[in-house]
Design a protein around this motif. Structure first.
Motif, PDB file in Angstrom:
ATOM      1  N   LEU A 326       0.814  -1.214   0.000  1.00  0.00           N
ATOM      2  CA  LEU A 326       0.000   0.000   0.000  1.00  0.00           C
ATOM      3  C   LEU A 326       0.849   1.266   0.000  1.00  0.00           C
ATOM      4  N   LEU A 327       2.101   1.172   0.460  1.00  0.00           N
ATOM      5  CA  LEU A 327       2.990   2.334   0.429  1.00  0.00           C
ATOM      6  C   LEU A 327       3.516   2.626  -0.971  1.00  0.00           C
ATOM      7  N   VAL A 328       3.555   1.614  -1.815  1.00  0.00           N
ATOM      8  CA  VAL A 328       4.156   1.785  -3.141  1.00  0.00           C
ATOM      9  C   VAL A 328       3.477   2.897  -3.949  1.00  0.00           C
ATOM     10  N   PRO A 329       2.126   2.950  -4.049  1.00  0.00           N
ATOM     11  CA  PRO A 329       1.525   4.050  -4.833  1.00  0.00           C
ATOM     12  C   PRO A 329       1.828   5.431  -4.268  1.00  0.00           C
ATOM     13  N   GLU A 344      -5.297   3.382  -7.578  1.00  0.00           N
ATOM     14  CA  GLU A 344      -4.633   2.092  -7.357  1.00  0.00           C
ATOM     15  C   GLU A 344      -4.578   1.767  -5.858  1.00  0.00           C
ATOM     16  N   PHE A 345      -4.196   2.776  -5.085  1.00  0.00           N
ATOM     17  CA  PHE A 345      -4.128   2.602  -3.637  1.00  0.00           C
ATOM     18  C   PHE A 345      -5.505   2.260  -3.053  1.00  0.00           C
ATOM     19  N   ALA A 346      -6.521   3.015  -3.437  1.00  0.00           N
ATOM     20  CA  ALA A 346      -7.866   2.809  -2.882  1.00  0.00           C
ATOM     21  C   ALA A 346      -8.433   1.450  -3.289  1.00  0.00           C
ATOM     22  N   PHE A 347      -8.177   1.029  -4.527  1.00  0.00           N
ATOM     23  CA  PHE A 347      -8.685  -0.276  -4.965  1.00  0.00           C
ATOM     24  C   PHE A 347      -8.066  -1.393  -4.130  1.00  0.00           C
ATOM     25  N   TYR A 348      -6.746  -1.338  -3.947  1.00  0.00           N
ATOM     26  CA  TYR A 348      -6.115  -2.410  -3.168  1.00  0.00           C
ATOM     27  C   TYR A 348      -6.538  -2.349  -1.701  1.00  0.00           C
ATOM     28  N   LEU A 349      -6.750  -1.144  -1.185  1.00  0.00           N
ATOM     29  CA  LEU A 349      -7.205  -1.011   0.199  1.00  0.00           C
ATOM     30  C   LEU A 349      -8.590  -1.617   0.375  1.00  0.00           C
ATOM     31  N   ILE A 350      -9.466  -1.434  -0.620  1.00  0.00           N
ATOM     32  CA  ILE A 350     -10.804  -2.044  -0.563  1.00  0.00           C
ATOM     33  C   ILE A 350     -10.691  -3.561  -0.593  1.00  0.00           C
ATOM     34  N   ALA A 351      -9.849  -4.074  -1.505  1.00  0.00           N
ATOM     35  CA  ALA A 351      -9.651  -5.528  -1.565  1.00  0.00           C
ATOM     36  C   ALA A 351      -9.056  -6.046  -0.261  1.00  0.00           C
ATOM     37  N   TYR A 352      -8.099  -5.306   0.284  1.00  0.00           N
ATOM     38  CA  TYR A 352      -7.460  -5.682   1.551  1.00  0.00           C
ATOM     39  C   TYR A 352      -8.483  -5.733   2.681  1.00  0.00           C
ATOM     40  N   GLY A 410      -5.465  -5.739  -7.518  1.00  0.00           N
ATOM     41  CA  GLY A 410      -4.898  -4.665  -6.718  1.00  0.00           C
ATOM     42  C   GLY A 410      -3.394  -4.599  -6.865  1.00  0.00           C
ATOM     43  N   LYS A 411      -2.731  -5.757  -6.771  1.00  0.00           N
ATOM     44  CA  LYS A 411      -1.272  -5.790  -6.913  1.00  0.00           C
ATOM     45  C   LYS A 411      -0.848  -5.482  -8.347  1.00  0.00           C
ATOM     46  N   VAL A 412      -1.621  -5.961  -9.322  1.00  0.00           N
ATOM     47  CA  VAL A 412      -1.273  -5.709 -10.718  1.00  0.00           C
ATOM     48  C   VAL A 412      -1.328  -4.221 -11.038  1.00  0.00           C
ATOM     49  N   TYR A 413      -2.389  -3.550 -10.583  1.00  0.00           N
ATOM     50  CA  TYR A 413      -2.507  -2.113 -10.854  1.00  0.00           C
ATOM     51  C   TYR A 413      -1.350  -1.343 -10.223  1.00  0.00           C
ATOM     52  N   ILE A 414      -1.006  -1.685  -8.990  1.00  0.00           N
ATOM     53  CA  ILE A 414       0.111  -1.008  -8.316  1.00  0.00           C
ATOM     54  C   ILE A 414       1.419  -1.296  -9.048  1.00  0.00           C
ATOM     55  N   LEU A 479     -14.456  -8.398  -7.100  1.00  0.00           N
ATOM     56  CA  LEU A 479     -13.420  -7.416  -7.423  1.00  0.00           C
ATOM     57  C   LEU A 479     -12.422  -7.962  -8.431  1.00  0.00           C
ATOM     58  N   GLY A 480     -12.287  -9.286  -8.479  1.00  0.00           N
ATOM     59  CA  GLY A 480     -11.393  -9.898  -9.452  1.00  0.00           C
ATOM     60  C   GLY A 480     -12.052 -10.111 -10.804  1.00  0.00           C
ATOM     61  N   ILE A 481     -13.372 -10.175 -10.821  1.00  0.00           N
ATOM     62  CA  ILE A 481     -14.094 -10.390 -12.093  1.00  0.00           C
ATOM     63  C   ILE A 481     -14.349  -9.070 -12.808  1.00  0.00           C
ATOM     64  N   VAL A 482     -14.792  -8.063 -12.057  1.00  0.00           N
ATOM     65  CA  VAL A 482     -15.098  -6.758 -12.674  1.00  0.00           C
ATOM     66  C   VAL A 482     -14.353  -5.639 -11.930  1.00  0.00           C
ATOM     67  N   PRO A 483     -13.019  -5.683 -11.923  1.00  0.00           N
ATOM     68  CA  PRO A 483     -12.275  -4.643 -11.187  1.00  0.00           C
ATOM     69  C   PRO A 483     -12.487  -3.249 -11.744  1.00  0.00           C
ATOM     70  N   GLN A 484     -12.801  -3.174 -13.041  1.00  0.00           N
ATOM     71  CA  GLN A 484     -12.957  -1.858 -13.663  1.00  0.00           C
ATOM     72  C   GLN A 484     -14.134  -1.081 -13.095  1.00  0.00           C
ATOM     73  N   TRP A 485     -15.129  -1.781 -12.539  1.00  0.00           N
ATOM     74  CA  TRP A 485     -16.260  -1.080 -11.942  1.00  0.00           C
ATOM     75  C   TRP A 485     -15.797  -0.203 -10.780  1.00  0.00           C
ATOM     76  N   VAL A 486     -15.045  -0.793  -9.877  1.00  0.00           N
ATOM     77  CA  VAL A 486     -14.596  -0.045  -8.697  1.00  0.00           C
ATOM     78  C   VAL A 486     -13.536   0.979  -9.082  1.00  0.00           C
ATOM     79  N   LEU A 487     -12.580   0.570  -9.898  1.00  0.00           N
ATOM     80  CA  LEU A 487     -11.511   1.480 -10.296  1.00  0.00           C
ATOM     81  C   LEU A 487     -12.078   2.669 -11.073  1.00  0.00           C
ATOM     82  N   GLY A 488     -13.018   2.391 -11.981  1.00  0.00           N
ATOM     83  CA  GLY A 488     -13.643   3.467 -12.759  1.00  0.00           C
ATOM     84  C   GLY A 488     -14.443   4.407 -11.872  1.00  0.00           C
ATOM     85  N   TRP A 489     -15.138   3.832 -10.865  1.00  0.00           N
ATOM     86  CA  TRP A 489     -15.924   4.661  -9.944  1.00  0.00           C
ATOM     87  C   TRP A 489     -15.023   5.609  -9.164  1.00  0.00           C
TER      88      TRP A 489
END
Length: 504
Positions: A326-329, A344-352, A410-414, A479-489
């Protein structure tokens, strides 16, 4: 001077925070007035309702035309804060819900206090997310910290709880002192406690004050590093996680950590990350320091987790590693080629959030069934409770970051953002440590499917725990099937200049 006064109309913007304040006062009075023999479950439901109502108020203020500033810019209602508040409230709601009717008296002796103390702790995190001033920030930080100390120490007769609480209070006090000391240097250099005014003052005089600039940054980094349990400031985490009752550990692992990350994002970019300071060598050194801490957290967290036999301690080291991810972004800085750091940070934090609360729900189920926290308590779980085992597998896959899971994307986007900014060594550390984590995560699956529980203990799943488990597992998969929904939002709502970079 009008901005210094809080108008009656401004109270509407504080509705999420005021909801929690009122609820905490009402619940504490109810707990005092109710006879001791009366079940406190109703307090849990009332606490959950207050968190949901607060979340609805936050949703109402999402995506404003412009941020609302209160009390001379010391408090901001913008979409950075709103998104972080929704994450904090979601985590608090799940912890509260899975605790209703699920925790035993020996785990949480004062269940009424547990329910209403979660509210000011969450409130402290929300204040941190909206802070535009160091005084407001510190008030929120201490509200969260002091309430957390009390929650950890609730099991007074448990030696591990006492040890963990003592370490948490002592080291937490030291970290708060470091943060306050770092802030004092910033105030001395700028003559202001406003984040925006400090940045402007440092931009004009930063070169002349370079030694103090470095000193203030490293003091803040050490203090905030403790709050997020990032190596080498992580030594408290395993003992505190093991000593606290499981719902409180889940709260610390998710909500408290998310609040600390919110203020790291706000503070490090608001003070050090924009303006004239970007042209100084200090700026590159600051980002490099963050990268080193991120890499250390990923390496130490994952390699130390390999040796753990206790599930809580394993999750503590997993959390340390995730602090690094989470520090990387935050460390790679915004650039023309890459400006989606926050999304990227917020998406991985939600998944986390979902994968961790889900796995803590599994731990609570196993504690009720066997009274143990050892990884071996999962032995033969597939044969004793197939549904719980399948949901656990889905959560473990997300924790490990395998495809078709929220943790994977989440890791891929970061990682993609890290590659775009040409920090290839940091991306290599991410990949290498993620591979290492497969060993101890798949050790959990091996226990469930390839080991036998010779005592054949029944697994009882209370309804709130079962719902929380499957909700977290389902969302982790979604989140793994439709990650673009959350990331786009997130990208649609969040504005870099309005919501993170702000001027007085």
């Amino acid at each position: 001077m009008e901005q210094l006064r809080l108008q009656g109309s401004d109270l509407a913007y504080l509705a999420p925070e005021l909801t929690l304040v009122i609820a905490a006062v009402v619940l504490s009075l109810l707990d005092l007035l109710l006879p001791k023999r009366v079940n406190r479950t109703a307090l849990g439901w009332l606490s959950l309702v207050s968190i949901v109502v607060s979340g609805l108020f936050v949703l109402g203020y999402l995506n404003p035309t412009e941020p609302k500033v209160l009390l001379n810019f010391s408090y901001r209602v913008d979409d950075f804060a709103n998104i972080m508040k929704l994450i904090l409230l979601t985590g608090a709601a799940l912890v509260t819900f899975m605790s209703i009717g699920s925790v035993k008296e020996e785990e949480v002796p004062h269940i009424g206090e547990f329910y209403y103390l979660l509210l000011p702790a969450t409130l402290g995190g929300m204040i941190m997310a909206s802070s535009g001033d160091m005084i407001t920030l510190y008030v929120g930080l201490e509200l969260l910290s002091i309430t957390s100390y009390i929650l950890v120490a609730m099991r007074k007769k448990d030696l591990r709880s006492n040890e963990g609480a003592f370490k948490y209070v002592v080291l937490g006090g030291i970290s708060s002192a470091l943060i306050l000391y770092g802030m004092s240097f910033l105030y001395g250099m700028s003559g202001s406690t406003s984040i925006a005014e400090i940045n402007a003052a440092l931009g004009q005089n930063g070169e002349a004050m370079m030694p103090f600039l470095y000193l203030s940054f490293f003091l803040l980094l050490a203090g905030f590093g403790f709050k997020i349990a990032a190596a080498p400031f992580h030594m408290w985490a395993p003992d505190v996680y093991q000593g606290a009752s499981t719902p409180i550990t889940a709260f610390l692992a998710v909500v408290s950590k998310a609040a600390a990350f919110a203020i790291i994002f706000r503070m490090l970019y608001g003070v050090f990350g924009i303006g004239e300071l970007m042209s100084l060598p200090f700026h590159g050194d600051m980002l490099l320091s963050l990268m080193v801490v991120a890499a250390a957290a990923m390496i130490i967290g994952n390699f130390t987790a390999l040796r753990q036999n206790n599930l809580k301690r394993l999750l503590a080291y997993s959390g340390i590693a995730n602090s690094g991810y989470l520090l990387v972004p935050i460390a790679v800085q915004f650039a023309m080629a890459h400006y989606s750091n926050f999304s990227e940070f917020a998406f991985y934090l939600i998944a986390y959030l979902f994968m961790n609360i889900g796995i803590f729900a599994v731990l609570m189920i196993m504690e009720r069934s066997s009274g143990e926290e050892a990884i071996s308590s999962l032995a033969g779980l597939y044969y004793r409770a197939p549904g719980v085992a399948i949901a656990t597998v889905l959560l473990v896959l997300s924790l490990a970051g395998l495809p078709l899971s929220g943790g994977f994307f989440g890791k891929v986007y970061i990682m993609m953002g890290t590659m775009q900014t040409q920090h290839y060594w940091l991306a290599a550390v991410m990949i290498g440590t993620s591979v290492v984590s497969f060993y101890y995560y798949f050790g959990l699956i091996r226990q469930m499917f390839m080991r036998t529980d010779f005592e054949s203990r029944d697994v009882v799943v209370p309804l709130p725990l079962g719902i929380t488990l499957w909700l977290c597992a389902g969302i982790s998969v979604l989140l793994g099937i439709v990650p673009q929904w959350v990331l786009g939002w997130i990208e649609q709502i969040f504005s870099l200049t309005q919501d993170l970079f702000f001027l007085s």
